[in-house]
Design a protein around this motif. Sequence first.
Motif, PDB file in Angstrom:
ATOM      1  N   GLN A  81       0.810  -1.216   0.000  1.00 34.58           N
ATOM      2  CA  GLN A  81       0.000   0.000   0.000  1.00 34.58           C
ATOM      3  C   GLN A  81       0.846   1.270   0.000  1.00 34.58           C
ATOM      4  N   VAL A 125       3.357   3.851  -1.697  1.00 31.72           N
ATOM      5  CA  VAL A 125       3.750   4.296  -3.032  1.00 31.72           C
ATOM      6  C   VAL A 125       5.215   4.717  -2.977  1.00 31.72           C
ATOM      7  N   SER A 162       4.276   0.275  -6.297  1.00 26.59           N
ATOM      8  CA  SER A 162       3.948  -0.377  -5.039  1.00 26.59           C
ATOM      9  C   SER A 162       5.240  -0.662  -4.277  1.00 26.59           C
ATOM     10  N   VAL A 206       2.197   5.106 -13.109  1.00 25.75           N
ATOM     11  CA  VAL A 206       1.673   4.511 -11.883  1.00 25.75           C
ATOM     12  C   VAL A 206       1.612   3.000 -12.066  1.00 25.75           C
ATOM     13  N   LEU A 226      -1.083  -1.006  -7.705  1.00 22.21           N
ATOM     14  CA  LEU A 226      -1.599  -0.159  -6.632  1.00 22.21           C
ATOM     15  C   LEU A 226      -3.125  -0.160  -6.619  1.00 22.21           C
ATOM     16  N   PHE A 227      -3.739  -0.465  -7.763  1.00 23.68           N
ATOM     17  CA  PHE A 227      -5.197  -0.495  -7.865  1.00 23.68           C
ATOM     18  C   PHE A 227      -5.803  -1.719  -7.181  1.00 23.68           C
ATOM     19  N   ILE A 256      -4.023   3.944  -0.480  1.00 25.41           N
ATOM     20  CA  ILE A 256      -2.564   3.847  -0.575  1.00 25.41           C
ATOM     21  C   ILE A 256      -1.960   5.067   0.110  1.00 25.41           C
ATOM     22  N   THR A 271      -6.622   7.414  -2.941  1.00 26.89           N
ATOM     23  CA  THR A 271      -6.958   6.210  -3.693  1.00 26.89           C
ATOM     24  C   THR A 271      -6.035   6.111  -4.904  1.00 26.89           C
ATOM     25  N   PRO A 272      -5.880   4.928  -5.464  1.00 29.93           N
ATOM     26  CA  PRO A 272      -5.075   4.803  -6.684  1.00 29.93           C
ATOM     27  C   PRO A 272      -5.603   5.675  -7.826  1.00 29.93           C
ATOM     28  N   VAL A 325      -1.072   4.598 -16.332  1.00 29.28           N
ATOM     29  CA  VAL A 325      -1.175   3.426 -15.454  1.00 29.28           C
ATOM     30  C   VAL A 325      -0.831   2.183 -16.257  1.00 29.28           C
TER      31      VAL A 325
END
Length: 148
Positions: free
Chosen positions: A37, A39, A58, A108, A112-113, A118, A132-133, A144
């Motif tokens: 979680q 970043v 991540s 990104v 992470l989604f 996060i 949030t992602p 992404v």
Amino acid sequence: MRAALEAHGLADGVTVLADTTRTATDAASALGCAVAQIVKSLVFRAPATDRAVLVLASGAHRVDPAVVGAKVGEDIEQADARFVRERCGFEFGGVAPVGHLTPPVAFVDETLFDHDVIWAAGGSPHAVFSLTPAELAAITGATVGPVR
């Protein structure tokens, strides 16, 4: 950093912790969350164009520069501390996803989604904020996808 978050419509949610958040493991321990979680804000340099490339990954994964370089369209290399300070305005361990002196090309990590919430660096090795992602992708204008 706080002004950059507010400019993107995020409330001032920067939290300053007594413990360091310099590494993903440190941050997860201080926050009581999973390393995945966290970043990681990794700055690379594209030598051919001297551009900064920001990879928001991540904390549980390693970034493959070849994968990201292919997306950028040129080879990339890990940026040194001087480049990060000059281009981003941050020190290692506190690079935030927004508020950079020179806006970087950004990516990104799609994994992470997998998480509802996060945590990203808030501009220093002791500051973090949650989002949030989808918010992360929106405020950075990042692409992404896979980064490893």
